[in-house]
Write an enzyme that holds these catalytic residues in place. Structure first.
Site, PDB file in Angstrom:
ATOM      1  N   HIS A 187      65.005  33.452  58.307  1.00  0.00           N
ATOM      2  CA  HIS A 187      66.439  33.437  58.606  1.00  0.00           C
ATOM      3  C   HIS A 187      66.912  32.012  58.820  1.00  0.00           C
ATOM      4  CE1 HIS A 187      64.524  37.054  60.447  1.00  0.00           C
ATOM      5  NE2 HIS A 187      65.402  37.660  59.706  1.00  0.00           N
ATOM      6  N   GLY A 207      67.598  26.033  24.487  1.00  0.00           N
ATOM      7  CA  GLY A 207      67.429  24.583  24.551  1.00  0.00           C
ATOM      8  C   GLY A 207      66.040  24.093  24.209  1.00  0.00           C
ATOM      9  N   ASP A 208      65.210  24.962  23.655  1.00  0.00           N
ATOM     10  CA  ASP A 208      63.827  24.528  23.423  1.00  0.00           C
ATOM     11  C   ASP A 208      63.521  24.318  21.947  1.00  0.00           C
ATOM     12  OD1 ASP A 208      63.748  27.064  22.469  1.00  0.00           O
ATOM     13  OD2 ASP A 208      61.890  27.631  23.499  1.00  0.00           O
ATOM     14  N   ARG A 252      61.547  21.107  21.382  1.00  0.00           N
ATOM     15  CA  ARG A 252      60.190  21.211  21.913  1.00  0.00           C
ATOM     16  C   ARG A 252      59.329  22.123  21.044  1.00  0.00           C
ATOM     17  NH1 ARG A 252      59.896  22.340  28.236  1.00  0.00           N
ATOM     18  NH2 ARG A 252      59.580  24.525  27.755  1.00  0.00           N
ATOM     19  N   SER A 254      61.568  30.098  14.724  1.00  0.00           N
ATOM     20  CA  SER A 254      61.380  28.990  13.803  1.00  0.00           C
ATOM     21  C   SER A 254      59.911  28.818  13.463  1.00  0.00           C
ATOM     22  CB  SER A 254      61.984  27.704  14.374  1.00  0.00           C
ATOM     23  OG  SER A 254      61.375  27.402  15.598  1.00  0.00           O
ATOM     24  N   GLY A 282      63.137  36.818   7.581  1.00  0.00           N
ATOM     25  CA  GLY A 282      64.170  36.767   8.621  1.00  0.00           C
ATOM     26  C   GLY A 282      65.389  37.612   8.342  1.00  0.00           C
ATOM     27  N   ARG A 329      70.810  41.917  14.770  1.00  0.00           N
ATOM     28  CA  ARG A 329      69.380  41.819  14.614  1.00  0.00           C
ATOM     29  C   ARG A 329      68.875  40.408  14.343  1.00  0.00           C
ATOM     30  NH1 ARG A 329      65.968  46.349  12.076  1.00  0.00           N
ATOM     31  NH2 ARG A 329      63.917  45.404  12.007  1.00  0.00           N
ATOM     32  N   ASP A 378      74.019  24.406  13.500  1.00  0.00           N
ATOM     33  CA  ASP A 378      72.856  25.228  13.830  1.00  0.00           C
ATOM     34  C   ASP A 378      71.630  24.334  14.002  1.00  0.00           C
ATOM     35  OD1 ASP A 378      71.446  27.902  13.926  1.00  0.00           O
ATOM     36  OD2 ASP A 378      70.346  26.880  12.319  1.00  0.00           O
ATOM     37  N   GLY A 400      68.432  25.025  13.812  1.00  0.00           N
ATOM     38  CA  GLY A 400      67.392  25.266  12.807  1.00  0.00           C
ATOM     39  C   GLY A 400      67.732  24.606  11.483  1.00  0.00           C
TER      40      GLY A 400
END
Lengths: 581, 581
Positions: free
Chosen positions: A217, A399-400, A403, A445, A486, A543, A556, A558
């Site tokens: 608390h 956001g990856d 990476r 990806s 895809g 989809r 985009d 990608g």
């Protein structure tokens, strides 16, 4: 913050109504709280947990066979009144007396104490026990002044199991005392919770800091420190607890453990922490017995966690492991030890995909080498652009992207280099690269780049440089592989928007007789323009790509990364002067 | 935000290590994820859940007998690669084929699809099924394009139970399809989550607003609305789902229900919401079958929730209720219906405490009336000061002292008025007031005010006005009752710091022969000064009052409210001119 309520003053009442409605098989509501749905056998000691609400599953979530007989429920962070405690006790008691179990807080001590005296006056034997597991709240010499936090879960469990076995009231109290004496908890807070209807959190901890020993608390703790890694925190918690090891447990190695999340510190984080805690306990010679990792004593949406160790003797281990069936906690009988790994059904033979692993000959050796160079160029540009790609992706994704692409291309390059060192043919080199990319990067990806690289390789001969038709086919094959996997079409705001103009433009220019390097460079430039133009597109929902409309105005990621790679490879071609892809 | 991690890039790996270490009886880690700790019988269809991590207990938390055979685990919010899926499938498969179950997202569809094709090429029958329960993600005519959220839990459960019963791969796929076709989910988000290592949340929702239908990774929803009451939200969710009721379920009334918290929207809130949802479902003629209220498909520390309805036929109800034993979800066999309330052991007879309920006579009638007036004065001042008291309490407590005092005094006044209307003696009037205060307010101050009022009453005669000695005794009795219940002493920064100087000052002045009203007023003024002086005290830690050091500099709220009441009663005495208390 707490957002779902009707009238904040009725929050606890509304909560009990919903709780009882959700668990009719386990509990029924009575004035002041809940009791088990089915009466227990006559003569059984009734174990009642209780305290303010806001700590679910403490306290009402553990009512049921093998655990508590009832729970007394107060307003948020407010002790229930003695009248409520008496009411629940009268509904739950079965002739064997009543034990109230709660954390050591002033209001609870007073109200449960009053209720116990009043019940005793009325001929119902009643006792109280206040849990004092929080080592940060008073020094070792003053354990009776410590407050109760998540270690109460272990005390409630063993005492309840003793009552279920038929122990007398005195015996159940003894088990509670024994467990409490052997239980230690140390907690940390990262941020405070917000009460229903309140505009501000109850307390705050500066960002990047942690309050070691801060109470649930907001009671004062031991110190405020920099928040380090999970590993750092594990060390601090384990060392703190071992420094306060209960007397009489030397040489004992079996411990009940609760790694408890307070609300906003989630399961994945707790498991990351547990990996480190488990290793440190092992190094300290302690064996966790059925550890509990999760949310057992929360504090609304408070951020933080605590670690509890409770040293078990044979009796307490039996009680800790005894079955229980409650809304929030079910203990099935201890399972047989897991089958030894060696005895487990052998895994299927490693998959061996038929593929052209023929060694390269003739000019194909240089083609394979060029593929490795191209992947190196891709690696360089993707690492250079990783942050920018992450920012593009953060507009509507997580956001990856940068990476993930780096992870993929690094793995692909390593696999390609190895395959080329083994002098494999271009098809095998690119298949290895594609498989490694997909396996390491995962995600959308990763899968698409995996099939694309594999498809390109599949179009290249093993013993010579590819002809113009074969080069056009390779690009077309990549496009086909990507669209058939895809399901995206041009205009859907995916990498297809860059790949399609590249593949068709490259083929068209080759047909006009343009030098391969010029045809490639022009097509790559078109891909780049097309990628930029995806900024104006609205992503197709559903989809294939459930992205947010807010990505309109942003290219985009990608398509952008694909165009960057194609462009980098074009530059490579200009510098190496090589003709084939 | 996510705070506990080592290297953010290794977050999912570290999580799996800790998860497997915590649940050796249930799971073992394999490359790509986890499988059951014990092999299943040969020929059983292996049901594998999977997807990105960050959604615990989805997906790896439900691996075990009766539920999944394994789980494929990707990085946070990133589909696992086909290679990982294949690896887990090869470890889990038992000769009956493999079914991958996952939510309908591009990366998962691609990677699990690839893995299934590759497994089939290797002679392991493998199928995929993508859950599409989120009605906000595509309109009713395009259900195949919808994404999968918490409704996946129901699909995973029934399909897994069918596999456990021995159904063939085709049959298990049929059950998954049937359940999915009958399952609808609608969610809301209040705020986004923060990924490990990220500085900003993935998305945000303005404070006081909610995103209806916003996806669990921030995908677009249906609308943004003002956040209303829990009741409002229940109406929106139930109405939205009923408007999308699956074809072929008319006349069917039994539904599996999941009221799912996304991470930071906690159990108490979900139960408040469930109370309203359960009523609305009942009004719509729907009967929830073993509803699940809790965190089943989270999104790290995202704030929000979703409601899933899955219409059950007899087969699906059997599968929904079938036993399961996994780390995060245990289903015990359906219990017998709870014992009818009428058959429950009768509660103990309502407690009747011996108390002086004698009717008042003589001047005692006016004393009782004065007690009611005093409580009215207390009510007025406490309601006037409630906010200020709350602010004092918020410095080191949970800010509800003003609210609690109002709750208590309102109940006390109502009880006293009733007792006085019944012409009871002062002792009975104050006992009724004290009991009502304690019962309604709960907490520390409720208990203390309860015993104090009762003690004062106990010192007053039933048939005349009290003498000076009796008045002094009444004040002393209140002090004794409070200190013996709470254990606090002067200097502990509690209401004793105001009550003690009042009681001793009042008695001392009476002994000097001062008029009662003057003695009272002087003592009340001293109490006020003493309450203000508590600002300089450091609260005693530990049992009686585990408050934060940060309250130093702020007067104690309990002492402050007591002094305010004493002062208000002094004013009342001045205006009424009555002599006895």
């Amino acid at each position: 913050m707490t957002r779902l309520f009707n009238d904040p003053a009725r929050f606890a009442d509304d909560m009990v109504t919903g709780f009882a409605a959700a668990h009719p098989d386990h509990v029924r509501a009575v004035p002041g709280g809940v009791v088990r749905a089915r009466p227990t056998r006559t003569g059984k000691v009734a174990v009642l947990t209780g305290g303010g609400s806001g700590h679910y599953p403490a306290f009402c979530g553990v009512v049921g066979p093998g655990f508590a007989d009832g729970s007394v429920i107060g307003d948020v962070f407010t002790s229930p009144s003695a009248a409520r405690a008496r009411s629940v006790a009268e509904a739950a008691q079965a002739g064997g007396g009543v034990l109230f179990l709660f954390g050591n807080y002033a209001g609870d001590v007073m109200n449960f104490g009053l209720a116990a005296r009043q019940l005793a006056d009325d001929g119902i034997p009643a006792r109280c026990f206040a849990v004092t597991d929080d080592i940060a709240s008073a020094p070792a010499g003053q354990t009776a002044r410590r407050r109760g936090i998540a270690g109460g879960f272990v005390v409630f469990k063993t005492a309840s199991a003793a009552a279920e076995e038929g122990a007398s009231l005195d015996e159940v109290v003894r088990v509670a005392e024994l467990t409490n004496a052997r239980t230690r908890t140390l907690g940390v807070a990262f941020d405070g919770c917000t009460l229903p209807g309140a505009g501000e959190p109850l307390f705050t901890v500066p960002e990047g800091r942690l309050g070691l020993g801060l109470g649930i608390h907001g009671e004062p703790g031991v110190s405020e420190d920099t928040l380090g890694t999970a590993e750092d925190l594990a060390r601090a918690l384990v060392a703190g607890l071992l420094a306060d090891r209960p007397a009489g447990t030397d040489g004992e190695g079996r411990v009940a453990v609760v790694l408890n999340g307070l609300g906003a510190t989630k399961y994945e984080e707790l498991y990351v922490l547990w990996g480190a805690v488990a290793r440190l306990l092992d190094e300290a010679g302690l064996t966790p017995v059925r550890p509990e990792v999760g949310e057992l004593v929360t504090s609304l949406d408070m951020a933080g966690c605590s670690l509890t160790l409770s040293w078990l003797d044979d009796e307490l281990e039996r009680l800790w492991l005894a079955p229980a069936d409650t809304p929030a906690f079910r203990r099935t009988p201890p399972a047989e030890p897991p089958v030894d790994d060696a005895a487990v059904r052998p895994a299927a033979a490693p998959r061996r995909r038929a593929r052209s692993a023929a060694t390269a000959s003739g000019a194909a050796v240089e083609v394979a080498e060029l593929a490795v160079h191209a992947l190196r160029a891709a690696r360089d540009v993707l690492h250079r652009d990783a942050e920018a790609l992450g920012r593009l992706d953060a507009v509507a994704g997580d956001g990856d992207h940068g990476r993930g692409m780096c992870k993929g291309v690094d793995a692909a390059l390593a696999a390609a280099e190895k395959a080329h060192t083994d002098r494999l043919a271009p098809a095998a080199v690119l298949a290895a690269a594609g498989d490694a990319w997909a396996a390491e990067a995962g995600g959308t990806s990763g899968a698409l780049w995996g099939v694309a690289l594999r498809a390109i390789g599949g179009a290249l001969p093993a013993d010579r440089a590819p002809g113009r038709e074969e080069l056009a086919s390779a690009a077309a094959a990549a496009l086909t592989a990507v669209t058939s996997l895809g399901g995206a079409e041009v205009g859907d705001k995916t990498l297809v928007d860059a790949l399609a103009p590249f593949a068709t433009g490259f083929a068209a220019r080759l047909r006009t007789g343009a030098p391969v390097s010029e045809a490639y460079a022009s097509a790559a430039a078109e891909a780049r323009t097309a990628a930029e133009n995806t900024a104006g597109l609205r992503p197709r929902l559903g989809r294939a790509r459930p992205l947010a409309d807010r990505s309109v105005g942003t290219p985009d990621p990608g398509a952008t990364s694909l165009a960057a790679v194609l462009t980098a490879v074009a530059t490579l071609r200009a510098t190496t002067g090589s003709e084939p892809v």
